[in-house]
Design an enzyme around this catalytic site. Structure first.
Site, PDB file in Angstrom:
ATOM      1  N   SER A  45       0.816  -1.155  -0.035  1.00 58.20           N
ATOM      2  CA  SER A  45       0.042  -0.110   0.148  1.00 58.20           C
ATOM      3  C   SER A  45       0.812   1.354   0.119  1.00 58.20           C
ATOM      4  CB  SER A  45      -0.831   0.054   1.203  1.00 58.20           C
ATOM      5  OG  SER A  45      -1.531  -1.291   1.317  1.00 58.20           O
TER       6      SER A  45
HETATM    7  N1  SAM Z   1       0.086  -5.036   4.169  1.00 55.17           N
HETATM    8  C1  SAM Z   1       0.614  -5.215   3.175  1.00 55.17           C
HETATM    9  C2  SAM Z   1       2.009  -4.875   3.136  1.00 55.17           C
HETATM   10  O1  SAM Z   1       2.397  -4.011   3.896  1.00 55.17           O
HETATM   11  O2  SAM Z   1       2.722  -4.945   1.907  1.00 55.17           O
HETATM   12  C3  SAM Z   1      -0.294  -5.059   1.775  1.00 55.17           C
HETATM   13  C4  SAM Z   1      -1.186  -5.812   1.423  1.00 55.17           C
HETATM   14  S1  SAM Z   1      -1.961  -6.138   0.096  1.00 55.17           S
HETATM   15  C5  SAM Z   1      -2.802  -4.469  -0.221  1.00 55.17           C
HETATM   16  C6  SAM Z   1      -3.325  -7.174   0.696  1.00 55.17           C
HETATM   17  C7  SAM Z   1      -2.830  -8.587   0.665  1.00 55.17           C
HETATM   18  O3  SAM Z   1      -4.002  -9.417   1.330  1.00 55.17           O
HETATM   19  C8  SAM Z   1      -2.502  -9.277  -0.317  1.00 55.17           C
HETATM   20  O4  SAM Z   1      -1.179  -9.769  -0.228  1.00 55.17           O
HETATM   21  C9  SAM Z   1      -3.446 -10.570  -0.345  1.00 55.17           C
HETATM   22  O5  SAM Z   1      -2.618 -11.880  -0.905  1.00 55.17           O
HETATM   23  C10 SAM Z   1      -3.808 -10.661   1.021  1.00 55.17           C
HETATM   24  N2  SAM Z   1      -5.232 -11.229   1.174  1.00 55.17           N
HETATM   25  C11 SAM Z   1      -5.948 -11.389   0.493  1.00 55.17           C
HETATM   26  N3  SAM Z   1      -7.110 -12.097   1.103  1.00 55.17           N
HETATM   27  C12 SAM Z   1      -6.771 -12.671   2.328  1.00 55.17           C
HETATM   28  C13 SAM Z   1      -7.028 -13.516   3.352  1.00 55.17           C
HETATM   29  N4  SAM Z   1      -8.593 -13.980   3.331  1.00 55.17           N
HETATM   30  N5  SAM Z   1      -6.302 -13.793   4.196  1.00 55.17           N
HETATM   31  C14 SAM Z   1      -4.787 -13.521   4.359  1.00 55.17           C
HETATM   32  N6  SAM Z   1      -4.531 -12.717   3.344  1.00 55.17           N
HETATM   33  C15 SAM Z   1      -5.312 -12.130   2.421  1.00 55.17           C
END
Ligand code: SAM
Length: 215
Positions: free
Chosen positions: A63
């Site tokens: 993000s």
């Molecule tokens: N917080 C992260 C960072 O600092 O880089 C960015 C997160 S990215 C916007 C969203 C993440 O949520 C992705 O890596 C995606 O694979 C994960 N995601 C989506 N659904 C999920 C779930 N049910 N459980 C865990 N992770 C999930």
């Protein structure tokens, strides 16, 4: 051998920009410490301190710094808290939370994509964060074995608040979560006797995929 750059000047400029947006000193200090260039793919390091999201592989993103800062400020993180993050991605947001809550606190982060769980673990280790654990799994189910949490940070967009996350939040605890498929809004959820929802701002996040997420 190529000497590793520290990117201090770029990081300072990023922090100065965030200060103009009204980000708290506590969060700015944490973001001055976390080396964001260690959390992006190597070929994107020179862009690591721009205020925009970057691709981290598997169609996912780290993000934008202002979004990480705002979400941390909305949660009102304090030293010693236990925090659950859904969507570890690169591990950067978890590292910023870990800086704020200090070594008396603990961050559990869940990531559903195996490659990213490993990427974030490696990044957090290289950056020196020992009070963060990344688990592989469906974050919509939370992590009941370490519940209840003082704060929960959801970094992908959900159809609604997953009931297990609300159950695993302490009474008096707070959660930030983007809700919506195309038009998404970031909400601050506060669990008291009832549950209060405060609409914060419009956002764009990748979807939360899982049992209580999108399918
Ligand atoms: N917080 C992260 C960072 O600092 O880089 C960015 C997160 S990215 C916007 C969203 C993440 O949520 C992705 O890596 C995606 O694979 C994960 N995601 C989506 N659904 C999920 C779930 N049910 N459980 C865990 N992770 C999930």
């Amino acid at each position: 051998m190529e000497e590793e750059r520290g990117y201090e000047e770029e990081r300072r400029r990023m922090v100065e920009l965030l200060r103009t947006y009204g980000v708290s000193e506590k969060v700015l200090e944490a973001m001055m410490h976390v080396k964001r260039h260690l959390f992006v793919p190597h070929h994107l390091r020179d862009q690591a301190y721009g205020d925009y999201p970057l691709p981290i592989g598997e169609g996912q993103t780290i993000s934008a710094p202002h979004m990480v800062a705002m979400m941390c400020d909305y949660l009102g993180l304090k030293k010693g808290e236990k925090v659950l993050e859904i969507g570890a991605g690169s591990g950067y947001h978890a590292a910023v939370i870990a800086e704020i809550i200090g070594e008396a606190g603990y961050v559990y982060a869940i990531e559903r994509i195996r490659w990213l769980a490993e990427f974030s673990r490696g990044n957090l280790k290289r950056a020196g964060y020992k009070h963060v654990t990344v688990m592989l799994g469906d974050g919509t189910l939370g992590l009941p074995e370490h519940a209840p949490y003082d704060k929960i940070s959801v970094t992908c967009a959900a159809p609604d608040v997953p009931p297990p996350l609300l159950e695993q939040l302490k009474v008096g605890g707070k959660m930030v979560i983007p809700i919506g498929r195309y038009m998404q809004v970031l909400y601050l959820i506060e669990k008291r006797n009832g549950v209060e929802r405060e609409r914060k701002c419009d956002v764009v996040f990748v979807p939360l995929i899982g049992r209580y997420g999108f399918h």
